[in-house]
Enzyme design. Structure first.
Site, PDB file in Angstrom:
ATOM      1  N   HIS B  70      29.234  24.338  11.363  1.00 13.64           N
ATOM      2  CA  HIS B  70      28.910  25.222  10.252  1.00 13.64           C
ATOM      3  C   HIS B  70      27.640  26.018  10.562  1.00 13.64           C
ATOM      4  O   HIS B  70      26.698  25.486  11.140  1.00 13.64           O
ATOM      5  CB  HIS B  70      28.720  24.422   8.962  1.00 13.64           C
ATOM      6  CG  HIS B  70      30.026  24.130   8.279  1.00 13.64           C
ATOM      7  ND1 HIS B  70      30.178  23.127   7.371  1.00 13.64           N
ATOM      8  CD2 HIS B  70      31.236  24.711   8.404  1.00 13.64           C
ATOM      9  CE1 HIS B  70      31.435  23.091   6.939  1.00 13.64           C
ATOM     10  NE2 HIS B  70      32.095  24.049   7.571  1.00 13.64           N
ATOM     11  N   ASP B  72      25.242  27.097   8.807  1.00 13.33           N
ATOM     12  CA  ASP B  72      23.944  26.664   8.284  1.00 13.33           C
ATOM     13  C   ASP B  72      23.403  25.491   9.108  1.00 13.33           C
ATOM     14  O   ASP B  72      22.349  24.955   8.818  1.00 13.33           O
ATOM     15  CB  ASP B  72      24.020  26.319   6.783  1.00 13.33           C
ATOM     16  CG  ASP B  72      25.050  25.253   6.480  1.00 13.33           C
ATOM     17  OD1 ASP B  72      26.045  25.172   7.223  1.00 13.33           O
ATOM     18  OD2 ASP B  72      24.869  24.499   5.503  1.00 13.33           O
ATOM     19  N   HIS B  73      24.134  25.096  10.162  1.00 14.73           N
ATOM     20  CA  HIS B  73      23.638  24.044  11.059  1.00 14.73           C
ATOM     21  C   HIS B  73      23.496  24.525  12.498  1.00 14.73           C
ATOM     22  O   HIS B  73      22.830  23.875  13.293  1.00 14.73           O
ATOM     23  CB  HIS B  73      24.550  22.818  10.997  1.00 14.73           C
ATOM     24  CG  HIS B  73      24.477  22.113   9.682  1.00 14.73           C
ATOM     25  ND1 HIS B  73      23.699  21.005   9.465  1.00 14.73           N
ATOM     26  CD2 HIS B  73      25.051  22.401   8.487  1.00 14.73           C
ATOM     27  CE1 HIS B  73      23.800  20.627   8.196  1.00 14.73           C
ATOM     28  NE2 HIS B  73      24.623  21.462   7.585  1.00 14.73           N
ATOM     29  N   HIS B 157      33.382  15.225   7.455  1.00 10.99           N
ATOM     30  CA  HIS B 157      32.992  16.584   7.081  1.00 10.99           C
ATOM     31  C   HIS B 157      33.888  17.708   7.628  1.00 10.99           C
ATOM     32  O   HIS B 157      34.678  18.272   6.894  1.00 10.99           O
ATOM     33  CB  HIS B 157      31.534  16.819   7.424  1.00 10.99           C
ATOM     34  CG  HIS B 157      30.998  18.105   6.879  1.00 10.99           C
ATOM     35  ND1 HIS B 157      30.965  18.353   5.524  1.00 10.99           N
ATOM     36  CD2 HIS B 157      30.494  19.204   7.488  1.00 10.99           C
ATOM     37  CE1 HIS B 157      30.448  19.560   5.339  1.00 10.99           C
ATOM     38  NE2 HIS B 157      30.158  20.103   6.498  1.00 10.99           N
ATOM     39  N   ASP B 178      26.015  16.847   8.019  1.00 10.23           N
ATOM     40  CA  ASP B 178      26.806  16.715   6.794  1.00 10.23           C
ATOM     41  C   ASP B 178      27.889  15.680   7.054  1.00 10.23           C
ATOM     42  O   ASP B 178      28.463  15.644   8.137  1.00 10.23           O
ATOM     43  CB  ASP B 178      27.453  18.054   6.431  1.00 10.23           C
ATOM     44  CG  ASP B 178      26.389  19.079   6.031  1.00 10.23           C
ATOM     45  OD1 ASP B 178      25.219  18.691   5.922  1.00 10.23           O
ATOM     46  OD2 ASP B 178      26.753  20.250   5.831  1.00 10.23           O
ATOM     47  N   GLU B 203      21.788  14.004   4.487  1.00  7.13           N
ATOM     48  CA  GLU B 203      22.005  15.155   3.627  1.00  7.13           C
ATOM     49  C   GLU B 203      22.165  14.636   2.197  1.00  7.13           C
ATOM     50  O   GLU B 203      22.437  13.454   1.985  1.00  7.13           O
ATOM     51  CB  GLU B 203      23.277  15.908   4.044  1.00  7.13           C
ATOM     52  CG  GLU B 203      24.544  15.090   3.856  1.00  7.13           C
ATOM     53  CD  GLU B 203      25.658  15.882   3.181  1.00  7.13           C
ATOM     54  OE1 GLU B 203      25.353  16.764   2.357  1.00  7.13           O
ATOM     55  OE2 GLU B 203      26.833  15.604   3.467  1.00  7.13           O
ATOM     56  N   LYS B 462      14.780 -22.888  28.369  1.00  3.00           N
ATOM     57  CA  LYS B 462      15.723 -23.999  28.554  1.00  3.00           C
ATOM     58  C   LYS B 462      15.104 -25.322  28.141  1.00  3.00           C
ATOM     59  O   LYS B 462      15.759 -26.150  27.526  1.00  3.00           O
ATOM     60  CB  LYS B 462      16.203 -24.051  29.998  1.00  3.00           C
ATOM     61  CG  LYS B 462      17.333 -23.063  30.235  1.00  3.00           C
ATOM     62  CD  LYS B 462      17.936 -23.208  31.615  1.00  3.00           C
ATOM     63  CE  LYS B 462      19.100 -22.248  31.772  1.00  3.00           C
ATOM     64  NZ  LYS B 462      19.418 -21.998  33.179  1.00  3.00           N
TER      65      LYS B 462
END
Lengths: 661, 595
Positions: B70, B72-73, B157, B178, B203, B462
């Site tokens: 997207h 916006d990313h 998403h 997202d 988000e 041990k």
């Protein structure tokens, strides 16, 4: 660290590695050489096979009850029954103890149902997505091939009389352990244990080990495995290729400097060059087609066959045979072709870049669209008979020629010298595969294409990887049986360390000694640790804490005070608590200087101390207090009567003369 | 204590131009590099001058991670790499790498060719930028350098959306991008393991929404579409070419098939076929059902959905049109909107979130008159419906993810301030973790505490295990470990106190005390010893009191009785300095007991 070997074929390995209390199975290959001892299974009754004479032992005074079990063809004896397989060796390991199975590639997992079905198996299987999907095709195809030719009776008595049978049947490896193929539901159960993983994904095994699959370059989704804990690294290299074909290239850097390199799955045809063979194959196909003959290429439903489609179609186009149809016949042909085009992330960069366009990564998608390459589930599938025309090239299974549509085509074309059968899959010796069909008029051409590492490549790889120890199948230390004079076709030891070898049924101890483990110190405790410098480059600090072991992760925490409500407030002082004694514990070191002690005693007002020397020790006698302090090189012993007060004073003074951490 | 510093350059108390700078363990990481759809000026890109006022940023950023395609990313990525200047590594998944350049080019065309913007990146810059991208697969552990490790998780998403886990040394964060916690018609639900990061950056688009069941929403959507076409109206569904569009197409396709509808459905973009091809080829990223059936029937081959031609806008009669872009801020969807808006028979269905400043946002807020740049005024008479189909996690989903990965701190980004404040309180209450929501340009410092990893000799571990398992099981007993931390040039190691002398080449000095108590007790020495044993055992619960070779031993303390058959016995109590408290206690106890 122990290694158990359950398989007789290095290319179909099945190993079990026990390390740090974890039991890992490495690959789960199915040994299929056994099927070559059986008669082929035609889908319709074959007059030729039926007319073969039964084989009976010469020594006839014992009733072996083998009527109809054995047939003879051209001097060789075959079992006339449903083919059986040689599953991983049982009994030396309890399959219910296995924590995880690591699968390298889809050719090395066909025995999984034998491990997961009715054995109490409760582990997890790790494989990449292509390995799971394509492995499923292989298993489904195998099951379907066997199930489509059911038999009323199964031969078993012949196994009791191996000693009177002629070779090579007499040399069959433990036929009583052979098993019939699993059911489809067993396949589904087995595959439901698989958790798919990506390359370079770090998988935690009960906090004790981390395993990571890395690309091995052999086929779609094929991987080598790194098995590591805090300080040790074991690399399992099985079925790798440094050639450029369709899969993602082999990752080598992370395999370097392993403590143990387990190497298997080298080429089965070390004397054949895959590129040359591919060229020969294309030529042979063209020659056969030119003379009006057909070509049969027995194959598996995925793998090199994709490269064959690509190369052969291009070659045929150039040679003017662009009209000749290519048939791909398998119950899983369509699925295989479809899946190959959605596995972009597992492909070579070249093929991968195509999906960004977006175009199908393999040209066979295009060939299918243009009806150049046609796929059918079987020769009896709808549409095949109408599409079928000669000449043509047929790709179908199974490469052993014991079941599947290949049996049909060998029978159909066997008597015509115009036709050619080309062997490309290296798993079965081609003459053995053809043996029950003899005499045969059709041409047989051997063009094995095995992209796995050859000995030169493997030796170079080992030199580059510089493992501390090298572990290989025993047979890699001798030249192959097919080329006994080729002493170069062996794996050479690295450095001074001798090779460690394994073979079926062996349990070997691997020389990996762990010395250190990883622990975590909680911040509150860590903040309180004040190291003392003993000498330049060395500092020590006593650390006391509560150890918490959770999922094999060790954490040292501060010892928190616990409310001690239950403790009686007795008049006498309570006994010291272990936690507190341990917390205060420090260690003295170095020598005690008697003169210094004397001086300090004086300063503190303790009078009458006399220094005495004997040949063995120095001592200070405190006559007034009836106390003797013996001073040795590394010890001081204070003998006194029951007066705690004076003893405590002495202790404080002595402690001032000693260094501690 | 080491810190993690987080500065949002975008998406801080806001949706759009996601870009978050994280610095931890000396590494600087940029999470997403998005643009803001609501602005046409310099505010559409994150303020990269925060990183460096001028000149290339390569030396200041160790890697850039893009969560999904997207804009916006990822919309500012070519600007950042080619115009600001960054040549370091960029990571994203294969589908994102495939699809992002197409969306970027689309957006560039709209901005430059339609809006006539200058100082925008060129096609060549997009190509050059994508060359720097390294594609990653899910769960693959990628070492960016010897200290910085990243790993992608499935985020739902959109196709190829991923959450990223990032580790430097012992510090780690998870950035969600997202995500969607409920599977839909074509994608699966986000998944992450219990990786317990120091910080989860999530988000929070739907921070206050608890969405009703998906089925209800789908039914609602279909009902609205059906009602509108029944009355002869036109339905406009603004979408982005990839993502929701495919899900809604599948939904309408099956509905049309089932109801035997004949009204045309159009998908208005030449990209459709291409877009669907991406879905076909990356089918492994879709949900189980689609994966299983793809060989027989590819869900992305639509029968009822036809490509749209601009000439159809004025066609009479009902139709359904999917058009891009999704927020009605430009392009064809806006063009169609302008034509259809004045007719009340028509309907626009907004299937996703619209950022402030877009026409979509205005319409959704109830504006009935919209003025455009060229003074054009459009009366909105058509029905406006909002259907939350954008695949973000709702409040429940966000809480679920926090529960999955158990972070030590939470930070909310990509959401509206007021809603964030509400969710923040809820997170603090429910999980007791700190929760932050910095504004753009505001730096958030998160202090982390980490366990210190050291090596320990196996002999030490041990012998402890041996001692521990020799004791009868007691759930309340603590496993106490006394050891010596050895710091040498070749490393740090915990060793056993006895082992250290050999390993470090030093000699310990043993200080031992021996005190005598005189006692009158007839009989052999042995019987006196036995008389002492029981009281000591009672007193020293929690300690192992043993009788060996005729003497009593507790840790290094030895109690030995000497003397003949006559009355007088000497009781020797001897101990090393390490057990001073114990030794002096035993001595004192014996003195009171015997006198």
């Amino acid at each position: 660290m122990k290694l158990y070997c359950l398989s007789s074929e290095p290319t179909k390995p099945c190993l079990v590695l026990s390390f740090k209390g974890i039991t890992l199975m490495l690959d789960c290959g199915l040994n299929m050489q056994s099927v070559l001892h059986f008669m082929p299974m035609p889908m319709v009754p074959s007059a030729k096979f039926n007319s073969l004479p039964s084989w009976l032992p010469r020594d006839n005074h014992q009733d072996w009850q083998i009527e109809g079990e054995l047939k003879e063809c051209c001097g060789r004896v075959f079992v006339d029954s449903t083919p059986e397989f040689s599953p991983p060796l049982e009994k030396i390991i309890d399959f219910s103890e296995i924590d995880a199975i690591l699968i390298s590639n889809y050719t090395c997992m066909l025995a999984l149902p034998f491990i997961t079905e009715d054995t109490g198996f409760k582990g997890i299987i790790y494989a990449t997505e292509p390995t799971l999907q394509i492995g499923r095709f292989f298993m489904e195809e195998l099951v379907e091939f066997i199930e489509q030719t059911p038999r009323a009776t199964l031969a078993k008595h012949w196994k009791e009389m191996l000693h009177v049978l002629p070779p090579p049947l007499a040399d069959a490896l433990k036929p009583k352990s052979w098993k019939h193929i699993y059911s489809l539901s067993a396949v589904n159960t087995a595959l439901s244990y698989i958790q798919t993983v990506g390359y370079d994904q770090k998988l935690d095994i009960y906090g004790a080990l981390t395993v990571t699959p890395i690309s091995s370059g052999y086929c779609l989704g094929s991987s080598n495995w790194l098995i590591s804990c805090d300080h040790e690294k074991v690399a399992f290299v099985s079925g790798s290729s440094t050639l450029t074909t369709h899969p993602r290239p082999m990752e080598q850097a992370t395999l370097k400097h392993a403590n143990m390199l387990i190497l298997t799955g080298l080429t089965q045809t070390p004397t054949a060059n895959p590129d040359t063979m591919l060229g020969e194959l294309c030529m042979t196909v063209a020659i056969t087609l030119r003379s009006g003959g057909c070509v049969l290429i027995p194959c598996y439903p995925s793998g090199v066959v994709y490269d064959l489609f690509e190369c052969l179609s291009t070659h045929l186009d150039k040679s003017g045979f662009s009209q000749v149809p290519l048939f791909f016949i398998s119950p899983v042909a369509e699925t295989s072709l479809a899946y190959s085009n959605i596995l972009a992330e597992w492909l070579s960069t070249n093929k991968q870049n195509k999906v960004y366009l977006p175009e199908e990564p393999f040209p066979h998608a295009f060939l299918v669209k243009n009806a150049r390459l046609k796929h059918f589930t079987s020769t009896y599938a709808e549409g095949f008979s109408s599409d079928y025309r000669q000449p043509c090239v047929v790709f179908c299974g199974h490469p052993s020629l014991r079941f599947g549509d290949a049996v049909h085509f060998v029978q159909l074309w066997g008597n015509n010298p115009q036709h050619t059968i080309i062997f490309t899959e290296p798993d079965f010796p081609y003459l053995d595969a053809l043996a029950p069909f003899q005499p045969l008029a059709m041409k047989a051409v051997h063009c094995p294409i095995d992209t796995s590492l050859n000995f030169t490549q493997a030796n170079k790889l080992i030199r580059d990887l510089k493992p501390e120890h090298l572990v290989i199948p025993e047979c890699y230390t001798q030249p192959p049986i097919t080329a006994p004079h080729r002493t170069d076709l062996v794996i050479e030891p690295v450095g001074e360390k001798p090779l460690i070898t394994f073979k079926r049924g062996e349990v070997i101890k691997l020389p990996l000694k762990r010395k250190k483990g990883r622990v975590f110190i909680e911040p509150e405790l860590a903040g309180n640790i004040i190291p003392n410098e003993i000498r330049p480059g060395l500092s020590l600090a006593s650390v006391t804490g509560e150890l918490e072991v959770k999922d094999n992760v060790y954490t040292i925490k501060n010892i928190e005070d616990r409310p001690s409500g239950k403790r009686k407030a007795s008049s006498s002082s309570p006994a010291p608590i272990k936690e507190e004694v341990l917390k205060e514990r420090k260690h003295e070191y170095g020598n005690l200087d008697p003169q210094e002690l004397l001086q300090k005693l004086n300063q503190e007002g303790i009078q009458g101390a006399k220094l005495q020397h004997s040949p063995t020790a120095t001592s200070i006698h405190l006559q007034d207090e009836d106390t003797l302090i013996q001073i040795g090189d590394n010890s001081t012993h204070i003998f006194c009567n029951g007066d705690q007060k004076i003893r405590r004073r002495l202790r404080t003074i002595i402690m001032q003369c000693l260094k501690r951490f | 204590m080491p810190d993690i510093k987080v500065t949002p350059l975008g998406a801080g108390q806001d949706v759009g131009r996601s870009c978050i700078l994280v610095s931890m363990g000396g590494k600087n990481i940029m999470l997403d590099c998005g643009m803001h759809m609501g602005f046409n000026d310099e505010r559409r890109f994150p303020d990269f001058s925060y990183i460096i006022p001028e000149g290339p940023a390569t030396n200041y950023i160790d890697c850039v991670i893009i969560s999904h395609f997207h804009l916006d990313h990822c919309g500012a990525l070519p600007y950042f790499t080619e115009m600001v200047g960054y040549t370091g590594p960029i990571y994203m998944t294969h589908p994102t790498k495939a699809i992002a350049p197409i969306l970027l080019e689309d957006m560039r065309k709209v901005a430059v060719e339609r809006k006539g913007e200058s100082n925008f990146f060129t096609s060549q810059m997009i190509k050059d930028c994508m060359k720097k991208v390294i594609a990653v697969t899910l769960h693959q552990s990628v070492m960016v350098d010897s200290e910085l490790e990243i790993k992608a998780y499935y985020a739902g998403h959109v196709l190829g959306a991923a959450m990223f886990w990032i580790r430097v040394g012992s510090q780690s964060i998870v950035y969600t991008g997202d995500y969607n916690m409920t599977p839909d018609r074509h994608l699966g639900a986000a998944w992450i393991d219990k990786c317990r990061p120091d910080l989860l950056i999530s988000e929070s688009t739907y921070a206050t929404t608890i969405r009703d069941s998906k089925r209800c929403r789908e039914r609602d959507f279909l009902k609205k579409v059906h009602e509108c076409i029944d009355r002869g109206g036109k339905v406009l569904i603004p979408v982005f070419a990839l993502g929701r569009a495919q899900e809604l197409c599948i939904l309408l396709e099956t509905y049309w098939e089932r109801m035997n509808l004949k009204v045309p459905v159009y998908f208005a973009l030449g990209l459709t076929e291409k877009a669907n091809n991406y879905y076909k080829m990356f089918i492994t990223w879709t949900n189980q059902k689609i994966k299983k059936t793809f060989v027989q029937r590819n869900m992305f081959d639509f029968k009822h959905i036809k490509p749209f031609d601009k000439a159809y806008i004025d066609n009479p009669g009902a139709m359904v049109v999917f058009a891009t872009p999704g927020m009605l801020h430009a392009g064809l969807s806006l063009q169609i909107f302008k034509k259809w808006a004045p007719n009340e028979a028509n309907m626009v269905i907004m299937p996703g979130f619209c950022v402030q400043g877009t026409v979509g946002h205005k319409v959704l807020n109830g504006s009935r008159r919209i003025e455009f740049e060229n003074r054009q005024i459009v009366e909105v008479k058509m029905a406006v419906e909002y259907m939350s189909f954008s695949a973000h996690a709702d409040a429940k989903g966000i809480m679920q993810l926090i529960q999955y990965c158990e972070p030590k701190n939470v930070m909310l980004v990509h959401g509206e301030f007021a809603k964030m404040e509400f969710l923040k309180e809820k997170i603090k209450q429910e999980f007791g973790t700190n929760c932050y929501n910095p504004a753009n340009g505001e730096t958030c410092v998160i202090t982390t505490i980490a366990k210190v990893p050291v090596d320990a000799s196996l002999a030490l571990l041990k012998s402890e295990a041996k001692r521990y398992s020799a004791l009868p099981p007691d759930p309340k007993r603590r496993r106490l470990l006394h050891s010596v931390l050895m710091l040498r040039e070749d490393g740090v190691c915990l060793v056993d106190a006895d082992e250290v002398t050999k390993a470090a080449g030093i000699t310990k000095h043993i200080v031992r005390f021996t005190s005598t108590v005189q006692v009158r007790d007839p009989g052999p020495a042995h019987s006196t010893t036995l008389k002492l044993l029981q009281p000591l055992k009672e007193r020293l619960s929690g300690w192992t009191v043993q009788l060996t070779d005729g003497s009593i031993s507790v840790e290094s303390v030895l109690v030995k009785v000497e003397g003949d058959e006559d009355d007088q016995k000497s009781v020797y109590v001897s101990w090393t300095n390490q057990d001073e408290d114990l030794g002096s206690y035993i001595l004192g106890f014996l003195q009171t007991m015997l006198n």
